[in-house]
Design a protein around this motif. Structure first.
Motif, mmCIF file in Angstrom:
data_model
loop_
_atom_site.group_PDB
_atom_site.id
_atom_site.type_symbol
_atom_site.label_atom_id
_atom_site.label_comp_id
_atom_site.label_asym_id
_atom_site.label_seq_id
_atom_site.Cartn_x
_atom_site.Cartn_y
_atom_site.Cartn_z
ATOM 1 N N HIS A 253 -17.917 -6.197 -7.789
ATOM 2 C CA HIS A 253 -18.916 -5.501 -8.597
ATOM 3 C C HIS A 253 -18.570 -5.487 -10.087
ATOM 4 N N GLY A 254 -17.547 -6.190 -10.488
ATOM 5 C CA GLY A 254 -17.161 -6.243 -11.891
ATOM 6 C C GLY A 254 -15.959 -7.145 -12.054
ATOM 7 N N ALA A 255 -15.696 -7.592 -13.296
ATOM 8 C CA ALA A 255 -14.630 -8.558 -13.569
ATOM 9 C C ALA A 255 -14.808 -9.813 -12.707
ATOM 10 N N VAL A 256 -16.061 -10.229 -12.577
ATOM 11 C CA VAL A 256 -16.382 -11.419 -11.789
ATOM 12 C C VAL A 256 -16.547 -12.629 -12.706
ATOM 13 N N THR A 257 -17.295 -12.434 -13.795
ATOM 14 C CA THR A 257 -17.521 -13.528 -14.747
ATOM 15 C C THR A 257 -16.824 -13.275 -16.081
ATOM 16 N N GLY A 258 -16.035 -12.225 -16.168
ATOM 17 C CA GLY A 258 -15.328 -11.890 -17.398
ATOM 18 C C GLY A 258 -14.096 -11.076 -17.094
ATOM 19 N N VAL A 259 -13.584 -10.381 -18.116
ATOM 20 C CA VAL A 259 -12.292 -9.700 -17.964
ATOM 21 C C VAL A 259 -12.408 -8.178 -17.975
ATOM 22 N N THR A 260 -13.622 -7.644 -17.937
ATOM 23 C CA THR A 260 -13.756 -6.189 -17.939
ATOM 24 C C THR A 260 -14.611 -5.740 -16.762
ATOM 25 N N GLY A 261 -14.622 -4.416 -16.545
ATOM 26 C CA GLY A 261 -15.443 -3.852 -15.474
ATOM 27 C C GLY A 261 -14.896 -4.050 -14.078
ATOM 28 N N SER A 262 -13.572 -4.151 -13.944
ATOM 29 C CA SER A 262 -12.970 -4.423 -12.635
ATOM 30 C C SER A 262 -13.466 -3.449 -11.572
ATOM 31 N N CYS A 263 -13.984 -4.001 -10.486
ATOM 32 C CA CYS A 263 -14.460 -3.165 -9.387
ATOM 33 C C CYS A 263 -14.682 -4.068 -8.170
ATOM 34 N N HIS A 264 -13.898 -3.848 -7.131
ATOM 35 C CA HIS A 264 -13.928 -4.718 -5.958
ATOM 36 C C HIS A 264 -13.962 -3.856 -4.696
ATOM 37 N N ARG A 265 -14.762 -4.295 -3.738
ATOM 38 C CA ARG A 265 -14.903 -3.526 -2.500
ATOM 39 C C ARG A 265 -14.434 -4.361 -1.317
ATOM 40 N N LEU A 266 -13.514 -3.804 -0.550
ATOM 41 C CA LEU A 266 -13.061 -4.423 0.686
ATOM 42 C C LEU A 266 -13.773 -3.742 1.840
ATOM 43 N N LEU A 267 -14.514 -4.523 2.604
ATOM 44 C CA LEU A 267 -15.240 -4.012 3.767
ATOM 45 C C LEU A 267 -14.383 -4.297 4.994
ATOM 46 N N ALA A 268 -13.603 -3.313 5.411
ATOM 47 C CA ALA A 268 -12.745 -3.502 6.579
ATOM 48 C C ALA A 268 -13.565 -3.563 7.857
ATOM 49 N N SER A 269 -14.666 -2.840 7.857
ATOM 50 C CA SER A 269 -15.600 -2.837 8.987
ATOM 51 C C SER A 269 -16.945 -2.387 8.432
ATOM 52 N N PRO A 270 -18.014 -2.403 9.250
ATOM 53 C CA PRO A 270 -19.310 -1.978 8.719
ATOM 54 C C PRO A 270 -19.310 -0.573 8.141
ATOM 55 N N ASP A 271 -18.491 0.327 8.687
ATOM 56 C CA ASP A 271 -18.525 1.709 8.226
ATOM 57 C C ASP A 271 -17.207 2.187 7.618
ATOM 58 N N LEU A 272 -16.339 1.253 7.229
ATOM 59 C CA LEU A 272 -15.094 1.640 6.554
ATOM 60 C C LEU A 272 -14.844 0.655 5.401
ATOM 61 N N HIS A 273 -15.119 1.138 4.187
ATOM 62 C CA HIS A 273 -14.904 0.337 2.989
ATOM 63 C C HIS A 273 -13.906 1.055 2.081
ATOM 64 N N VAL A 274 -13.173 0.297 1.282
ATOM 65 C CA VAL A 274 -12.346 0.885 0.224
ATOM 66 C C VAL A 274 -12.684 0.171 -1.076
ATOM 67 N N LEU A 275 -12.619 0.914 -2.165
ATOM 68 C CA LEU A 275 -12.915 0.388 -3.492
ATOM 69 C C LEU A 275 -11.610 0.222 -4.252
ATOM 70 N N VAL A 276 -11.438 -0.921 -4.883
ATOM 71 C CA VAL A 276 -10.259 -1.162 -5.708
ATOM 72 C C VAL A 276 -10.707 -1.216 -7.165
ATOM 73 N N ASP A 277 -10.355 -0.193 -7.921
ATOM 74 C CA ASP A 277 -10.690 -0.027 -9.336
ATOM 75 C C ASP A 277 -12.186 0.210 -9.532
ATOM 76 N N CYS A 278 -12.508 0.800 -10.674
ATOM 77 C CA CYS A 278 -13.904 1.088 -11.014
ATOM 78 C C CYS A 278 -13.970 1.219 -12.529
ATOM 79 N N GLY A 279 -13.977 0.061 -13.214
ATOM 80 C CA GLY A 279 -13.771 0.064 -14.659
ATOM 81 C C GLY A 279 -15.022 -0.171 -15.483
ATOM 82 N N LEU A 280 -14.904 0.157 -16.774
ATOM 83 C CA LEU A 280 -15.990 -0.047 -17.725
ATOM 84 C C LEU A 280 -16.096 -1.511 -18.132
ATOM 85 N N PHE A 281 -17.323 -1.929 -18.443
ATOM 86 C CA PHE A 281 -17.548 -3.220 -19.083
ATOM 87 C C PHE A 281 -17.370 -3.049 -20.582
ATOM 88 N N GLN A 282 -16.806 -4.067 -21.235
ATOM 89 C CA GLN A 282 -16.567 -4.006 -22.671
ATOM 90 C C GLN A 282 -16.938 -5.339 -23.301
#
Length: 468
Positions: free
Chosen positions: A10-39
């Motif tokens: 969800h961020g830091a995909v095409t650039g270097v800011t806004g880091s935000c990544h979601r790991l879907l371990a199962s349909p109903d158990l997700h964890v979010l890694v970072d949640c940063g601003l875009f700059q």
């Protein structure tokens, strides 16, 4: 469940800011890694809409924080406003630093209402779960899967971590994902270098400098010494845009070393060099860095045992109030007083450094020194592209400013690993990942690193899928 885990970026995909990544371990158990601003360029347009959490958080069980730079945690207010009330896991040093970063972000981007800010910080404090390095912790469990995490030192800033995530399924299958966060460079001041993990099935890795190499430490120290010598000879000011946390403290460490070397050589000029940190926030971070000496590397602790104070030396001054800031800018612009000013923001995209730049860019006796990545669209990136003199100008706060002073960039002081360091992070893993997902980089950096990864894998006789 055989199609899990899955990944959403969800961020830091095409650039270097806004880091935000979601790991879907199962349909109903997700964890979010970072949640940063875009700059920078990535933050153009309606920033409120850009930073709004646009994915379902009902299944997000936890937020995992790799480190507390604003481009990795700055969207935390938006996340909580969207209804997230789960635990926020981070390292013990990060837990000390995170409230200061969030408080500053709230004051700049949301409100200066002290009561509102305190209520928000109290909420964050209840959700914050500090973890020691190198220990496994189960963070979520369902009948289908259990998820545990382990933090390892990333060497980027104090408290930074790369995160190992194990998803263990009821059918006996397991999958280990490693999120690199931002990896530090070896031989960086103050912090030990990151060590590669033992294994991973999937590696999500940054690529800020995926297309280039840094100078070695001896070279970058000499280049820093050269810039400072220019200031000593001309009575000028070296303006260094730097993030309040991480880069500022590393620079202070290096400057203390150069000043001490000058004193040892009985060079009076070095004794007279003033080092000014013009940032109340940076001063607070520096105080916490001093308190957290157990997390420093062996070289830094050796200096302390020798009676030196790498982050609190005699010629170091801190500017607090806005009035003092304006007085300092005026004084240094008018008087020939050799000085180093470290001020935010790190990409010159606002903050106190801008007033120094407006006042001193037209004078060739001064210097601008960049020691970190400058994202496209920022004033820092514009200055890096200029050749000073011959009509060079930039626009600052609607004003056209002549650029006559030298502009120097020293990549070796970046807090980010370079291409070789990123390759080594994978190469030294006893069990390589089957899949590498490259994020947090401009297009050329990502694609260059991808090709380098594939070449390395082919030469090592390994089969690796690389996605960028």
């Amino acid at each position: 469940m055989e199609n899990y885990p899955r990944f959403k970026h969800h961020g830091a995909v095409t650039g270097v800011t806004g880091s935000c990544h979601r790991l879907l371990a199962s349909p109903d158990l997700h964890v979010l890694v970072d949640c940063g601003l875009f700059q920078g360029r990535e933050a153009r347009g309606d920033t409120l809409d850009l930073h709004r959490i646009d994915f379902d958080i009902s299944t997000v069980r936890a937020l995992l924080v790799t480190h507390v730079h604003i481009d990795h945690i700055g969207r935390l207010p938006y996340l909580l406003a969207a209804g997230f009330d789960g635990p926020i896991y981070c390292s013990e040093p990060s837990a000390r630093l995170l409230p200061l970063v969030i408080e500053d972000a709230l004051k700049v981007g949301f409100t200066r209402d002290a009561d509102l800010i305190q209520r928000f910080l109290d909420t964050v404090d209840k959700q914050l779960v500090p973890l020691p390095y190198q220990q496994w912790h189960t963070i979520a469990e369902t009948t289908d899967v259990a998820v545990r995490i382990r933090l390892q030192r990333a060497g980027h800033i104090l408290g930074s971590a790369y995160i190992e995530i194990d998803a263990v399924y009821a059918d006996g299958r397991s999958h280990r994902t490693v999120f690199s966060g931002d990896l530090g460079a070896p031989h960086a001041p103050l912090l030990p270098a990151p060590e590669s993990p033992a294994c991973a099935d999937t590696l999500v890795i940054e690529s800020t400098y995926g297309d280039r190499l840094h100078e070695n430490r001896e070279t970058r120290q000499q280049r820093l010494r050269d810039v400072l010598s220019h200031a000593l000879e001309n009575g000028g000011t070296v303006m260094i845009p730097a993030f309040s946390i991480g880069r500022t403290q590393e620079l202070l460490y290096e400057l203390e070393g150069l000043i001490q070397a000058g004193k040892d050589a009985q060079d009076a000029a070095w004794r007279d060099l003033q080092v000014i940190v013009d940032s109340p926030l940076a001063a607070k971070f520096t105080a916490i860095y001093r308190e957290l000496k157990p997390f420093w590397d062996a070289e830094a602790l050796k200096r302390v045992r020798a009676g030196r104070h790498p982050l609190d030396f005699d010629s170091l001054y801190t500017v607090d109030s806005h009035e003092q800031h304006l007085q300092t800018v005026a004084y240094l612009a008018k008087n020939r007083q050799p000085a180093v000013v470290i001020a935010a923001s790190g990409m010159a995209a606002g903050g106190r450094i801008v007033n120094y730049l407006k006042a001193m860019l037209p004078e060739p006796v001064h210097d601008v020194l960049f020691v970190g990545y400058q994202a496209r669209g920022t004033l820092g990136h514009q200055l890096q592209q200029l050749t000073p003199g011959a009509g060079a100008t930039v626009e600052i706060d609607g004003e056209t400013v002549t650029v006559a002073c030298p502009i120097t960039s020293i990549g070796g002081y970046s807090a980010h690993a370079d291409q070789q360091d990123l390759l080594d992070f994978v190469y030294h893993m006893p069990h390589w990942p089957a899949q590498i997902r490259i994020v947090h980089g401009e297009r050329v950096a990502r694609e260059t690193l991808k090709q380098a990864m594939l070449t390395m894998a082919a030469e090592a006789g390994r089969e690796v899928e690389v996605i960028c």
